[in-house]
Design an enzyme around this catalytic site. Structure first.
Site, PDB file in Angstrom:
ATOM      1  N   LEU A 178       0.829  -1.216   0.000  1.00  0.00           N
ATOM      2  CA  LEU A 178       0.000   0.000   0.000  1.00  0.00           C
ATOM      3  C   LEU A 178       0.860   1.261   0.000  1.00  0.00           C
ATOM      4  O   LEU A 178       0.465   2.294  -0.544  1.00  0.00           O
ATOM      5  CB  LEU A 178      -0.959  -0.001   1.201  1.00  0.00           C
ATOM      6  CG  LEU A 178      -1.868  -1.232   1.329  1.00  0.00           C
ATOM      7  CD1 LEU A 178      -2.930  -0.992   2.402  1.00  0.00           C
ATOM      8  CD2 LEU A 178      -2.514  -1.604   0.009  1.00  0.00           C
ATOM      9  N   ILE A 203      11.911   0.146   6.458  1.00  0.00           N
ATOM     10  CA  ILE A 203      13.119  -0.567   6.889  1.00  0.00           C
ATOM     11  C   ILE A 203      13.810  -1.259   5.718  1.00  0.00           C
ATOM     12  O   ILE A 203      14.982  -1.605   5.791  1.00  0.00           O
ATOM     13  CB  ILE A 203      12.779  -1.572   8.023  1.00  0.00           C
ATOM     14  CG1 ILE A 203      14.026  -1.979   8.797  1.00  0.00           C
ATOM     15  CG2 ILE A 203      12.023  -2.770   7.487  1.00  0.00           C
ATOM     16  CD1 ILE A 203      13.727  -2.710  10.100  1.00  0.00           C
ATOM     17  N   ASP A 214      14.343   2.202  10.727  1.00  0.00           N
ATOM     18  CA  ASP A 214      13.554   1.266  11.529  1.00  0.00           C
ATOM     19  C   ASP A 214      12.612   2.075  12.424  1.00  0.00           C
ATOM     20  O   ASP A 214      13.048   3.028  13.091  1.00  0.00           O
ATOM     21  CB  ASP A 214      14.530   0.433  12.382  1.00  0.00           C
ATOM     22  CG  ASP A 214      13.849  -0.689  13.149  1.00  0.00           C
ATOM     23  OD1 ASP A 214      12.622  -0.650  13.323  1.00  0.00           O
ATOM     24  OD2 ASP A 214      14.586  -1.601  13.589  1.00  0.00           O
ATOM     25  N   LEU A 215      11.350   1.683  12.470  1.00  0.00           N
ATOM     26  CA  LEU A 215      10.383   2.370  13.345  1.00  0.00           C
ATOM     27  C   LEU A 215      10.812   2.314  14.810  1.00  0.00           C
ATOM     28  O   LEU A 215      10.388   3.131  15.628  1.00  0.00           O
ATOM     29  CB  LEU A 215       8.997   1.733  13.197  1.00  0.00           C
ATOM     30  CG  LEU A 215       8.239   2.073  11.911  1.00  0.00           C
ATOM     31  CD1 LEU A 215       7.133   1.052  11.658  1.00  0.00           C
ATOM     32  CD2 LEU A 215       7.667   3.476  11.995  1.00  0.00           C
ATOM     33  N   GLY A 254       3.585   1.616   8.254  1.00  0.00           N
ATOM     34  CA  GLY A 254       4.713   0.713   8.524  1.00  0.00           C
ATOM     35  C   GLY A 254       4.443  -0.250   9.653  1.00  0.00           C
ATOM     36  O   GLY A 254       3.687   0.051  10.585  1.00  0.00           O
ATOM     37  N   GLY A 255       5.078  -1.399   9.589  1.00  0.00           N
ATOM     38  CA  GLY A 255       4.991  -2.381  10.664  1.00  0.00           C
ATOM     39  C   GLY A 255       4.629  -3.757  10.156  1.00  0.00           C
ATOM     40  O   GLY A 255       4.534  -3.988   8.949  1.00  0.00           O
ATOM     41  N   SER A 311      -6.851  -1.932  11.169  1.00  0.00           N
ATOM     42  CA  SER A 311      -7.264  -3.116  10.413  1.00  0.00           C
ATOM     43  C   SER A 311      -8.563  -3.685  10.957  1.00  0.00           C
ATOM     44  O   SER A 311      -8.879  -3.563  12.156  1.00  0.00           O
ATOM     45  CB  SER A 311      -6.169  -4.180  10.516  1.00  0.00           C
ATOM     46  OG  SER A 311      -6.617  -5.416  10.009  1.00  0.00           O
ATOM     47  N   TYR A 319      -1.499  -9.346  16.025  1.00  0.00           N
ATOM     48  CA  TYR A 319      -1.486  -8.268  15.032  1.00  0.00           C
ATOM     49  C   TYR A 319      -2.710  -7.351  15.221  1.00  0.00           C
ATOM     50  O   TYR A 319      -2.573  -6.128  15.340  1.00  0.00           O
ATOM     51  CB  TYR A 319      -1.460  -8.878  13.629  1.00  0.00           C
ATOM     52  CG  TYR A 319      -1.839  -7.941  12.523  1.00  0.00           C
ATOM     53  CD1 TYR A 319      -1.027  -6.875  12.169  1.00  0.00           C
ATOM     54  CD2 TYR A 319      -3.035  -8.114  11.805  1.00  0.00           C
ATOM     55  CE1 TYR A 319      -1.385  -6.012  11.132  1.00  0.00           C
ATOM     56  CE2 TYR A 319      -3.396  -7.264  10.783  1.00  0.00           C
ATOM     57  CZ  TYR A 319      -2.577  -6.212  10.451  1.00  0.00           C
ATOM     58  OH  TYR A 319      -2.931  -5.367   9.443  1.00  0.00           O
ATOM     59  N   LYS A 356      -3.258  -3.261  16.471  1.00  0.00           N
ATOM     60  CA  LYS A 356      -4.031  -2.212  15.793  1.00  0.00           C
ATOM     61  C   LYS A 356      -5.027  -1.570  16.778  1.00  0.00           C
ATOM     62  O   LYS A 356      -5.225  -0.349  16.758  1.00  0.00           O
ATOM     63  CB  LYS A 356      -4.762  -2.795  14.578  1.00  0.00           C
ATOM     64  CG  LYS A 356      -3.832  -3.286  13.472  1.00  0.00           C
ATOM     65  CD  LYS A 356      -2.985  -2.163  12.894  1.00  0.00           C
ATOM     66  CE  LYS A 356      -2.167  -2.619  11.704  1.00  0.00           C
ATOM     67  NZ  LYS A 356      -1.341  -1.543  11.116  1.00  0.00           N
TER      68      LYS A 356
END
Ligand code: NAI
Ligand code: 15L
Length: 278
Positions: free
Chosen positions: A18, A38, A55-56, A76-77, A114, A139, A143
């Site tokens: 995306l 990254i 990197d976050l 990101g992630g 998400s 995950y 979110k």
């Protein structure tokens, strides 16, 4: 009418599926973009954009990247179900770095949330954007945590957020579930433009799906305030994909689909009365 933000926009996860779509469409709209990921950006850097590999987990670099930005589109992630320890750094600590940067810059955050934050709602339900979080894995939990962090930063610091609870954003729907959850790339791009350009979004939730007849699950979100109406639809795929279901009753029962079935160890689905205060 082409709308361009007054300040640069930071786009995290720019090298992902995306991220590449948005880097291209927002660049074409004339936006000034700071791209970061990254991994290297896998194509030519679009006009008006600069890419920084980072990197976050590196909060200092995130602060630096956000300097002077008016909005952060945070994609990101980790983007699928993974063990807790893998999700923790990018999706929890990384998100904190993004919100700290937004607080310092007085920037707005557009957060790619998400459907997996609410994945254990049953498909027979119709839920509003203020429904209870029912994450379907680590995950989805990250979110939900991200949305809650956004609320903390809104009430305590006045940082604006739009949480886009994306359904399934792919070039085309590929199974029966996506006849409900699919979001086209053009609809995503328009939504992100509205999220950045609309004044005074406060702290809002919008369901990220196209105009799909089978989307009876999700309602009552901020699309009107954002001035967003999806134009694409999964409906032309109904004949082709309507019977494309799995043999797994857990997957087919819940909104989160296959993510709900990952690591499932109950003997039977949870009876609603033992969860809600009924
Ligand atoms: P993706 O996995 O293609 O992109 C995520 C990007 O984040 C990758 O390029 C990856 O390198 C980067 N990343 C991972 N760890 C990082 C770290 N520690 N530091 C910096 N960058 C890191 O995922 P996709 O499909 O592009 O999704 C984008 C966002 O939208 C994700 O946050 C995902 O959770 C969310 N989303 C996507 C949906 C979809 O249908 N594609 C549905 C719901 C949410
Ligand atoms: C997501 O959150 C994932 O990032 C994406 O890969 C899909 O699995 C999507 O949800 C979905 O539920 O279809």
């Amino acid at each position: 009418m082409t709308e361009t933000p007054a300040k640069p926009v930071l786009l995290t996860g720019a090298s992902g599926a995306l991220g590449r779509v948005l880097a291209t469409s927002l660049s074409a709209a004339g936006w000034t973009l700071r791209l970061t990921d990254i991994v290297p950006f896998p194509a030519a850097i679009p006009a008006g954009a600069a890419f920084t590999r980072a990197d976050l987990n590196d909060g200092v670099t995130m602060l630096r990247l956000a300097e002077g930005c008016g909005a952060i589109v945070h994609l990101g992630g980790v983007s699928v179900e993974r063990p807790f320890e893998e999700v923790l750094g990018p999706n929890i600590r990384g998100l904190y770095h993004i919100y700290e940067a937004a607080r310092r810059e007085k920037a707005r955050v557009i957060f790619a949330s998400s459907n997996h934050s609410i994945g254990f709602h049953e498909r027979s339900e119709s839920i509003g954007a203020d429904t209870q979080f029912l994450p379907d894995g680590f995950y989805g939990l990250s979110k939900a945590y991200g949305e809650l962090m956004g609320r903390l930063y809104w009430f305590k610091h006045g940082v604006e957020s739009v949480f886009i609870r994306i359904g399934s954003c792919f070039p085309e729907p590929v199974d029966a579930r996506m006849l409900a959850t699919w979001l086209s790339y053009p609809d995503l791009s328009q939504l992100v433009i509205r999220c950045v350009m609309t004044p005074d979004v406060g702290c809002s939730v919008v369901w990220g799906t196209s105009n799909n007849a089978r989307m009876t699950w999700w309602r009552d979100d901020a699309r009107e305030r954002l001035g967003w109406a999806p134009e694409d639809s999964a409906d032309p795929f109904i004949a082709q994909l309507g019977a494309h279901v799995s043999a797994d009753p857990v997957q087919e029962r819940y909104m989160g689909g296959g993510f709900c079935a990952i690591g499932w160890s109950r003997e039977a689905p949870a009876p609603p009365g033992l969860f809600r205060n009924e």
